[in-house]
Scaffold this motif. Sequence first.
Motif, PDB file in Angstrom:
ATOM      1  N   GLY A  78       0.787  -1.229   0.000  1.00  0.00           N
ATOM      2  CA  GLY A  78       0.000   0.000   0.000  1.00  0.00           C
ATOM      3  C   GLY A  78       0.814   1.272   0.000  1.00  0.00           C
ATOM      4  O   GLY A  78       0.258   2.362   0.145  1.00  0.00           O
ATOM      5  N   HIS A  79       2.128   1.188  -0.197  1.00  0.00           N
ATOM      6  CA  HIS A  79       2.984   2.365  -0.085  1.00  0.00           C
ATOM      7  C   HIS A  79       3.279   3.065  -1.416  1.00  0.00           C
ATOM      8  O   HIS A  79       3.768   4.194  -1.427  1.00  0.00           O
ATOM      9  N   THR A  80       2.985   2.402  -2.554  1.00  0.00           N
ATOM     10  CA  THR A  80       3.285   3.000  -3.851  1.00  0.00           C
ATOM     11  C   THR A  80       2.127   2.779  -4.808  1.00  0.00           C
ATOM     12  O   THR A  80       1.697   1.641  -5.010  1.00  0.00           O
ATOM     13  N   ALA A  81       1.639   3.875  -5.385  1.00  0.00           N
ATOM     14  CA  ALA A  81       0.580   3.806  -6.387  1.00  0.00           C
ATOM     15  C   ALA A  81       1.142   4.153  -7.752  1.00  0.00           C
ATOM     16  O   ALA A  81       2.096   4.935  -7.871  1.00  0.00           O
ATOM     17  N   THR A  82       0.566   3.575  -8.783  1.00  0.00           N
ATOM     18  CA  THR A  82       0.927   3.930 -10.150  1.00  0.00           C
ATOM     19  C   THR A  82      -0.345   4.216 -10.932  1.00  0.00           C
ATOM     20  O   THR A  82      -1.440   3.791 -10.563  1.00  0.00           O
ATOM     21  N   GLY A  83      -0.190   4.940 -12.025  1.00  0.00           N
ATOM     22  CA  GLY A  83      -1.337   5.263 -12.851  1.00  0.00           C
ATOM     23  C   GLY A  83      -0.897   5.877 -14.156  1.00  0.00           C
ATOM     24  O   GLY A  83       0.269   5.799 -14.549  1.00  0.00           O
ATOM     25  N   VAL A  84      -1.854   6.500 -14.826  1.00  0.00           N
ATOM     26  CA  VAL A  84      -1.575   7.175 -16.080  1.00  0.00           C
ATOM     27  C   VAL A  84      -2.166   8.570 -15.987  1.00  0.00           C
ATOM     28  O   VAL A  84      -3.233   8.769 -15.410  1.00  0.00           O
ATOM     29  N   SER A  85      -1.438   9.561 -16.501  1.00  0.00           N
ATOM     30  CA  SER A  85      -1.886  10.947 -16.403  1.00  0.00           C
ATOM     31  C   SER A  85      -1.587  11.687 -17.694  1.00  0.00           C
ATOM     32  O   SER A  85      -0.575  11.440 -18.356  1.00  0.00           O
ATOM     33  N   GLU A  86      -2.471  12.609 -18.029  1.00  0.00           N
ATOM     34  CA  GLU A  86      -2.177  13.540 -19.102  1.00  0.00           C
ATOM     35  C   GLU A  86      -1.039  14.463 -18.685  1.00  0.00           C
ATOM     36  O   GLU A  86      -0.886  14.805 -17.509  1.00  0.00           O
ATOM     37  N   THR A  87      -0.256  14.841 -19.675  1.00  0.00           N
ATOM     38  CA  THR A  87       0.706  15.922 -19.509  1.00  0.00           C
ATOM     39  C   THR A  87       0.379  16.972 -20.582  1.00  0.00           C
ATOM     40  O   THR A  87      -0.659  16.891 -21.233  1.00  0.00           O
ATOM     41  N   THR A  88       1.251  17.921 -20.766  1.00  0.00           N
ATOM     42  CA  THR A  88       1.033  18.966 -21.773  1.00  0.00           C
ATOM     43  C   THR A  88       0.803  18.352 -23.151  1.00  0.00           C
ATOM     44  O   THR A  88       1.521  17.440 -23.561  1.00  0.00           O
ATOM     45  N   GLY A  89      -0.217  18.842 -23.847  1.00  0.00           N
ATOM     46  CA  GLY A  89      -0.535  18.326 -25.176  1.00  0.00           C
ATOM     47  C   GLY A  89      -1.337  17.052 -25.152  1.00  0.00           C
ATOM     48  O   GLY A  89      -1.459  16.374 -26.165  1.00  0.00           O
ATOM     49  N   GLU A  90      -1.904  16.711 -23.979  1.00  0.00           N
ATOM     50  CA  GLU A  90      -2.724  15.525 -23.791  1.00  0.00           C
ATOM     51  C   GLU A  90      -1.982  14.223 -24.078  1.00  0.00           C
ATOM     52  O   GLU A  90      -2.576  13.223 -24.465  1.00  0.00           O
ATOM     53  N   VAL A  91      -0.662  14.231 -23.884  1.00  0.00           N
ATOM     54  CA  VAL A  91       0.117  12.998 -23.941  1.00  0.00           C
ATOM     55  C   VAL A  91      -0.101  12.270 -22.616  1.00  0.00           C
ATOM     56  O   VAL A  91      -0.120  12.869 -21.548  1.00  0.00           O
ATOM     57  N   ALA A  92      -0.284  10.937 -22.682  1.00  0.00           N
ATOM     58  CA  ALA A  92      -0.519  10.148 -21.472  1.00  0.00           C
ATOM     59  C   ALA A  92       0.776   9.463 -21.046  1.00  0.00           C
ATOM     60  O   ALA A  92       1.317   8.633 -21.776  1.00  0.00           O
ATOM     61  N   ASP A  93       1.291   9.827 -19.887  1.00  0.00           N
ATOM     62  CA  ASP A  93       2.487   9.221 -19.315  1.00  0.00           C
ATOM     63  C   ASP A  93       2.121   8.379 -18.103  1.00  0.00           C
ATOM     64  O   ASP A  93       1.140   8.670 -17.403  1.00  0.00           O
ATOM     65  N   ALA A  94       2.940   7.377 -17.818  1.00  0.00           N
ATOM     66  CA  ALA A  94       2.797   6.649 -16.573  1.00  0.00           C
ATOM     67  C   ALA A  94       3.230   7.563 -15.420  1.00  0.00           C
ATOM     68  O   ALA A  94       4.094   8.416 -15.577  1.00  0.00           O
ATOM     69  N   ASP A  95       2.585   7.375 -14.250  1.00  0.00           N
ATOM     70  CA  ASP A  95       3.002   8.128 -13.064  1.00  0.00           C
ATOM     71  C   ASP A  95       3.183   7.173 -11.891  1.00  0.00           C
ATOM     72  O   ASP A  95       2.728   6.039 -11.916  1.00  0.00           O
ATOM     73  N   ARG A  96       3.899   7.670 -10.887  1.00  0.00           N
ATOM     74  CA  ARG A  96       4.130   6.911  -9.657  1.00  0.00           C
ATOM     75  C   ARG A  96       3.988   7.861  -8.485  1.00  0.00           C
ATOM     76  O   ARG A  96       4.321   9.044  -8.577  1.00  0.00           O
ATOM     77  N   GLN A  97       3.507   7.346  -7.359  1.00  0.00           N
ATOM     78  CA  GLN A  97       3.327   8.186  -6.185  1.00  0.00           C
ATOM     79  C   GLN A  97       3.587   7.389  -4.916  1.00  0.00           C
ATOM     80  O   GLN A  97       3.090   6.275  -4.741  1.00  0.00           O
ATOM     81  N   ALA A  98       4.385   7.964  -4.023  1.00  0.00           N
ATOM     82  CA  ALA A  98       4.599   7.378  -2.699  1.00  0.00           C
ATOM     83  C   ALA A  98       3.458   7.802  -1.787  1.00  0.00           C
ATOM     84  O   ALA A  98       3.129   8.986  -1.706  1.00  0.00           O
ATOM     85  N   LEU A  99       2.840   6.842  -1.119  1.00  0.00           N
ATOM     86  CA  LEU A  99       1.716   7.130  -0.234  1.00  0.00           C
ATOM     87  C   LEU A  99       2.111   6.917   1.222  1.00  0.00           C
ATOM     88  O   LEU A  99       2.983   6.114   1.531  1.00  0.00           O
TER      89      LEU A  99
END
Length: 426
Positions: free
Chosen positions: A405-426
């Motif tokens: 439960g300490h690390t989440a991942t996902g997909v997010s828009e960036t500039t120009g509506e490009v979708a990049d993978a993301d990571r977050q420490a919780l």
Amino acid sequence: MKPNKPSITGAFNIVIFCLALTGLSAAAQAALVDEGSAGGNNCRPASISDAGVEVGSCTDSSTNTRLAYIAATSGSEVDLAPLVTGYACMAGAINHTALASATVVGRCRNANGVWNAVTWQANNPSTTPLLLAPRTGLLGLGGDVRTSASGVNLAGIVVGDSISGNGTHTPVYWAAGSTSAVELAGVRVLLGLLSTDPINCAVSDISDATPAVVLANCPSGATGMGKPISLIWTSLGSNAVTVALPAGAKYCEVGQVNVLGNIVGACTFATSTHQTTFWSSVSATPVVMSSVAVGGVSQVSTHNRAVDMNATGHIAGNFRNTSGETEAFFWNPSTTTGVALASISGALRDAAVAIGNNDTVLVNSETASGNLHQSHVLAGGTAVTDDGTLSGGFNSAGTALSPDGHTATGVSETTGEVADADRQAL
């Protein structure tokens, strides 16, 4: 253990909606880290281990082909070798061991363009994956033609389906490091089938316990009118058994099993209601989540379903609230009442994605302006925290949570509506 805890199929079919919206102001920047798109454009994580190793899929910018990737550390995406050069692959899960011994499970197209289940060794991403072969048939005749994977456990045992030319699914497993499918036993008698009838089961999960417990859902025979029946194998060498149905249930489907042997699924009742159901063991009396506490007030819940269960048997899922909107819940099945996880400020709906062993829940929330944002609820809380988007984006969606439960991942828009993978420490 399910890959990513949603199944591999679920990971492949995650719908990232609202990614085409424009003209709306983004919410305040949250602590999402851009994983980039080294493997190609539009990368989406499917699974992340406690060791912080992430797997997923990207789109090759020149060929528009899906490529599987692995990131041993944040921002270090590396392509996983294809089964056949130039043909697509998708990574669906990594089991939760150290990188040196971890197995990545996914699917690749063969030279005929047909999808089959495969495995990669996480520490050798450039090595051609192993194709998990279908059943060969008697004396090599009449065998199946393709495979799909549904789960992998800590020992590297993969479970899934061997699929015939007419699309019939037979539940099988592949021992760690093996490419040979072994049929799980004792299905036909429980389903009321003749030896010539198709089985057509769908395996849903395998546990990390020893011996491993395997779950599947199958259509019953003629006397059962084809209704789903849940099958459980308490070891790879045992015959299938069934779980008890709750009072009034027409049928149940099982989804996930943890290391304790707890099982979570959903049952359908005469009134066409669907409710989350928990079995503490294969032989246990089921517990049904029949109500949800919303703002501290309990209300009857007739339409709810689990999406994930952690190692202690706590469950995250979604229910239909009194307004008809989807809302996330947390459930400790020591009671029959779940707890609603309130949407972020101004939002109408949210949906749970996964739960960690620390009871942190990964949630996707709709904002007041209609965007989708990756969000979370820390253990013991009910308020959903908006994690926002990557810089320049309007929408994001969580796709996986590490088991701890300490690390989440996902997909997010960036500039120009490009979708990049993301990571977050919780």
